[in-house]
Design a protein around this motif. Sequence first.
Motif, PDB file in Angstrom:
ATOM      1  N   ALA A   1       0.893  -1.172  -0.044  1.00 61.25           N
ATOM      2  CA  ALA A   1      -0.035   0.018   0.109  1.00 61.25           C
ATOM      3  C   ALA A   1       0.859   1.033   0.058  1.00 61.25           C
ATOM      4  O   ALA A   1       2.052   1.219   0.357  1.00 61.25           O
ATOM      5  N   GLY A   2       0.159   2.353  -0.551  1.00 60.66           N
ATOM      6  CA  GLY A   2       1.147   3.664  -0.733  1.00 60.66           C
ATOM      7  C   GLY A   2       1.600   4.243   0.748  1.00 60.66           C
ATOM      8  O   GLY A   2       2.648   4.928   0.625  1.00 60.66           O
ATOM      9  N   GLU A   3       1.305   3.829   2.061  1.00 59.92           N
ATOM     10  CA  GLU A   3       1.730   4.377   2.849  1.00 59.92           C
ATOM     11  C   GLU A   3       2.672   3.332   3.593  1.00 59.92           C
ATOM     12  O   GLU A   3       2.927   3.646   5.007  1.00 59.92           O
ATOM     13  N   ALA A   4       2.663   2.154   3.043  1.00 61.19           N
ATOM     14  CA  ALA A   4       3.376   0.937   3.769  1.00 61.19           C
ATOM     15  C   ALA A   4       4.830   1.109   3.920  1.00 61.19           C
ATOM     16  O   ALA A   4       5.655   0.235   3.446  1.00 61.19           O
ATOM     17  N   TRP A   5       5.439   2.320   4.202  1.00 60.70           N
ATOM     18  CA  TRP A   5       6.803   2.545   4.129  1.00 60.70           C
ATOM     19  C   TRP A   5       7.694   1.391   5.212  1.00 60.70           C
ATOM     20  O   TRP A   5       8.910   1.085   4.670  1.00 60.70           O
ATOM     21  N   ASP A   6       7.113   1.125   6.341  1.00 64.31           N
ATOM     22  CA  ASP A   6       7.949   0.094   7.105  1.00 64.31           C
ATOM     23  C   ASP A   6       7.973  -1.145   6.670  1.00 64.31           C
ATOM     24  O   ASP A   6       8.870  -1.807   6.590  1.00 64.31           O
ATOM     25  N   GLU A   7       6.588  -1.476   5.656  1.00 64.59           N
ATOM     26  CA  GLU A   7       7.012  -2.637   4.978  1.00 64.59           C
ATOM     27  C   GLU A   7       8.133  -2.734   3.880  1.00 64.59           C
ATOM     28  O   GLU A   7       8.612  -3.837   3.766  1.00 64.59           O
ATOM     29  N   ALA A   8       8.069  -1.773   3.113  1.00 63.24           N
ATOM     30  CA  ALA A   8       8.958  -1.349   2.270  1.00 63.24           C
ATOM     31  C   ALA A   8      10.733  -1.482   2.683  1.00 63.24           C
ATOM     32  O   ALA A   8      11.620  -2.224   2.393  1.00 63.24           O
ATOM     33  N   GLU A   9      10.929  -0.723   4.143  1.00 61.64           N
ATOM     34  CA  GLU A   9      12.126  -0.877   4.610  1.00 61.64           C
ATOM     35  C   GLU A   9      12.347  -2.209   5.044  1.00 61.64           C
ATOM     36  O   GLU A   9      13.563  -2.649   4.966  1.00 61.64           O
ATOM     37  N   ARG A  10      11.445  -3.035   5.640  1.00 65.00           N
ATOM     38  CA  ARG A  10      11.858  -4.619   5.807  1.00 65.00           C
ATOM     39  C   ARG A  10      12.037  -5.191   4.897  1.00 65.00           C
ATOM     40  O   ARG A  10      13.044  -6.167   5.120  1.00 65.00           O
ATOM     41  N   TYR A  11      11.467  -4.930   3.729  1.00 66.15           N
ATOM     42  CA  TYR A  11      11.875  -5.808   2.589  1.00 66.15           C
ATOM     43  C   TYR A  11      13.364  -5.554   2.303  1.00 66.15           C
ATOM     44  O   TYR A  11      14.230  -6.494   2.022  1.00 66.15           O
TER      45      TYR A  11
END
Length: 488
Positions: A469-479
């Motif tokens: 999702a567009g605000e899932a920055w934490d998820e992107a960082e974990r990836y």
Amino acid sequence: MTTILIVGAGPVGLTLAAELARYGIGVRLIDRSPRATETSKALVVWSRTLELLDRMGCTRGFLEAGLRAHGASIRSGATVLGRPRFDDIASAYDFALMIPQRDTERLLADHLRSFGVAVEREVELVGFTQADDRVEARLRHADGREERVATPWLIGCDGAHSTVRHGLGVAFGGATQGDDWLLADVRLEGAEAPPPDEIATYLHRDGPLVVFPIPGGRARIVATRGRTDPAQRRPDPTLADVQALVDRRAGGGFRVADPVWLTNFRINERKVDAYRRGRVFLAGDAAHIHSPAGGQGMNTGMQDAINLAWKLAMVERGQAAATLLDSYSPERTAVGDMVLRNAGRLTDMATLAHPAAQAARNLALRVLLGLHAVRERMATTMSEIEIAYADSPLSRGPGAGARWDPQQDAGPPPGSGREPLFVLYAADPARGAALAARFPALLEPAPRTPPDGSILVVRPDGYVGLSAAGEAWDEAERYLHALAAVPG
């Protein structure tokens, strides 16, 4: 500089070596043969492979040397049961590029030489052992001299009789089909010859006959010849044998002439269970061989090589953790299983022996090929643009693992630079740039605009790694943290 050793300089080994060299990785490519392939062998380069050649920077030469086939026909004698069109393929390359393997190898070897690397011929791998941090290999040169080399990684691209696979002791499970097949590269003469931009399959009660166009006004004919004792070798066909098959199965109406290659072959369907053992990898025919139906073999092998190259490069360059390499075997094993299954089904359908089954098949094909959706599905499957890695350890989120359509991106293709980098797509460019700055070894510095408001991370080989999702920055960082050699 460490040097990766690749065994086998066919299209797969050449592709892998060129990609590693483009990314600045030292590579040796050896082949025991004194010369490159001189026959046509594998004939077709499909849409997805052409898209990946764009990333390599060498598509233009292929397009100039090849012939564009825009469709196929499936026939029973003079009756056309259906005409799938490749124009339905959702790619800029909506055709099958017909090009002899000798030209494919020539173009890839030229591309490899542009990075200062040449094939080392008459050099044979005679043995190897693995250690925790390297592979020790023994090479034999044409003059009998033996050389011992240490390499961080050994890759077997050395075909169906792979020395590397035998050295690993892994099973090559599968079987050899009983039928003999004929192959003839000829010229066609006569008004009823199939169009020169069409792959024509003639279904007959005695077995199929297929005509493939080749650049330069030539064509390849492939047909079953029945069974012989596996211990006996059937004599190579004559031009008269080929003409007799054409007359019987295609209804005559055209003649064959000027042969340059007449041979027999048998279809093998075999595959290893895993494409990696420690520091040794397998790719192409060393890992999987299958029916030539659909023309998938060389394409699948070249895509093995592209999948592996960017991962090896990122690990060797210290950009990504070594665990990145764990994704190669599960991703490409799943693709190999799918290609083996699809090619086998096509062959089984074409070689039905019972007259009632043949009649039912022909009727079903005539009905189904009258449906645009069915024709589109056939073209899409053959083009390999639907290959995806949904179950990969690198895929996270809805739609992850899917091909990133090059036509929906105004920028250069991901992975087309001189270093392998993931591409971040984010609607908030400031936050995207900040994330890229935390992972400079993994991401292009400037994020790109997504087609919607989501966050996407696209791999260097043009597949979606993360979809969030567009605000899932934490998820992107974990990836990205999980991928990084030095977490950001």
